[in-house]
Design an enzyme around this catalytic site. Structure first.
Site, mmCIF file in Angstrom:
data_model
loop_
_atom_site.group_PDB
_atom_site.id
_atom_site.type_symbol
_atom_site.label_atom_id
_atom_site.label_comp_id
_atom_site.label_asym_id
_atom_site.label_seq_id
_atom_site.Cartn_x
_atom_site.Cartn_y
_atom_site.Cartn_z
ATOM 1 N N ASN A 9 0.878 -1.171 0.000
ATOM 2 C CA ASN A 9 0.000 0.000 0.000
ATOM 3 C C ASN A 9 0.916 1.222 0.000
ATOM 4 O OD1 ASN A 9 -1.784 2.064 0.481
ATOM 5 N ND2 ASN A 9 -2.403 1.370 2.526
ATOM 6 N N LYS A 11 0.122 4.213 -0.186
ATOM 7 C CA LYS A 11 -0.514 5.398 0.412
ATOM 8 C C LYS A 11 -0.294 6.610 -0.512
ATOM 9 C CE LYS A 11 -0.198 3.172 4.861
ATOM 10 N NZ LYS A 11 -0.038 3.241 6.293
ATOM 11 N N HIS A 94 -9.510 1.379 4.985
ATOM 12 C CA HIS A 94 -8.230 1.509 5.691
ATOM 13 C C HIS A 94 -8.433 2.399 6.917
ATOM 14 C CE1 HIS A 94 -4.106 2.504 6.650
ATOM 15 N NE2 HIS A 94 -3.759 1.435 5.946
ATOM 16 N N GLU A 96 -6.762 4.711 8.077
ATOM 17 C CA GLU A 96 -6.520 6.141 7.813
ATOM 18 C C GLU A 96 -7.757 6.785 7.178
ATOM 19 O OE1 GLU A 96 -2.899 5.507 5.630
ATOM 20 O OE2 GLU A 96 -1.902 4.944 7.495
ATOM 21 N N GLU A 166 -5.208 -4.975 10.551
ATOM 22 C CA GLU A 166 -4.167 -3.975 10.780
ATOM 23 C C GLU A 166 -4.427 -3.265 12.109
ATOM 24 O OE1 GLU A 166 -2.284 -2.722 6.765
ATOM 25 O OE2 GLU A 166 -3.922 -1.356 7.188
ATOM 26 N N GLY A 172 2.764 2.155 10.832
ATOM 27 C CA GLY A 172 3.737 3.238 10.679
ATOM 28 C C GLY A 172 4.476 3.591 11.955
ATOM 29 N N SER A 212 3.672 -2.292 10.200
ATOM 30 C CA SER A 212 5.131 -2.381 10.358
ATOM 31 C C SER A 212 5.717 -3.726 9.926
ATOM 32 C CB SER A 212 5.540 -2.033 11.797
ATOM 33 O OG SER A 212 5.144 -0.698 12.099
HETATM 34 P P1 13P Z 1 3.109 0.315 7.662
HETATM 35 O O1 13P Z 1 3.583 -0.980 7.012
HETATM 36 O O2 13P Z 1 3.852 1.522 7.176
HETATM 37 O O3 13P Z 1 3.049 0.184 9.147
HETATM 38 O O4 13P Z 1 1.607 0.537 7.160
HETATM 39 C C1 13P Z 1 0.710 -0.505 7.245
HETATM 40 C C2 13P Z 1 -0.501 -0.144 6.484
HETATM 41 O O5 13P Z 1 -1.244 0.742 6.877
HETATM 42 C C3 13P Z 1 -0.764 -0.843 5.227
HETATM 43 O O6 13P Z 1 -2.031 -0.582 4.757
#
Ligand code: 13P
Length: 250
Positions: A9, A11, A94, A96, A166, A172, A212
């Protein structure tokens, strides 16, 4: 045996020229994997990613979709539009988007249905916050999100849904859930699916872990009984690092 599905992803990262360079470097590194490889890229990169992955084993996904087919929704993109250019997957719900854009379990469910109506495979994200975890509400939260996301789907649609577990506190932050912990949460999600749709369906659903994931922890996570691959954010931005994750079993 469920296949391992490993999705990046990106982002809100990567300009089209960066996406093209990435794919050129990444393609030979993952060409021999038996795992499914997906790149979920920003809208503006989709077309370039699709052109540059033609004839490879890399699939392309979007990161969001609108639930209506068309109309006065400025700035939005429909499932029909994504399908029309050859996109195969789409991330839905997601954390976010739930946090910053008021995505709700109800809109997630509508988007999942719109994806299936247009023959796109949804990757549905669920996960608890740190506060929910500390209050012992992890299982309640993730099983509820799963149940509501899948509401009204047929058994075959549920089989074709990818769930990404997740935990929000692991995204992150560099903090990964332990493989045992992540596997246990994923087992709970699978149990919930079994309760509603039966064992045959639950046994087939791909459930990924995200938060992560990196090349140093991918193997331990992906070799557990119930984690069927990963949804990878930060570590998917570097082709060599993401290729190591895809090739965790080599
Ligand atoms: P990270 O791998 O940067 O922690 O992000 C995970 C994520 O949100 C994937 O959709």
């Amino acid at each position: 045996m469920r296949k391992k599905v490993i999705a990046g992803n990106w982002k809100m990262n990567m300009l089209p020229n960066e996406a093209i360079d990435y794919i050129q470097e990444f393609t030979p590194l993952v060409k021999d994997t038996n795992n499914e490889v997906i790149l979920c890229v920003p809208y503006i990169d989709l077309f370039y990613a699709l052109l540059n992955t033609q004839g490879t084993n890399i699939k392309v996904g979007a990161q969001n979709v609108h639930f209506e087919e068309k109309g006065a929704y400025t700035g939005e993109v429909s499932a029909k539009m994504l399908k029309s250019i050859g996109v195969e997957y789409v991330i839905i719900g997601h954390s976010e988007r739930r946090q910053y854009y008021n995505e709700t379990d109800e809109s997630v469910n509508k988007k999942v249905k719109a994806a299936f109506e247009n023959d796109l495979k949804p990757i549905v994200c669920v996960g608890e916050s740190l506060e929910e975890r500390e209050e012992g509400k992890t299982v309640e939260k993730i099983t509820k999100q799963t149940r509501l996301a899948l509401e009204g789907l047929s058994n075959s649609q549920v089989k074709n849904t990818i769930i990404a577990y997740e935990p929000i506190w692991a995204i992150g932050t560099g903090k990964t859930a332990t493989s045992e912990d992540a596997n246990n949460s994923i087992k709970e999600i699978r149990k919930e699916i079994e309760k509603i749709y039966g064992k045959e369906v639950a046994d087939e659903v791909i459930i990924q872990y995200g938060g992560s994931v990196k090349s140093s922890n991918a193997k331990e996570l992906f070799e557990t009984s119930d984690i069927d691959g990963g949804l990878v954010g930060g570590a998917s931005l570097k082709p060599d690092e993401f290729a190591k994750i895809v090739n965790y079993d080599k």
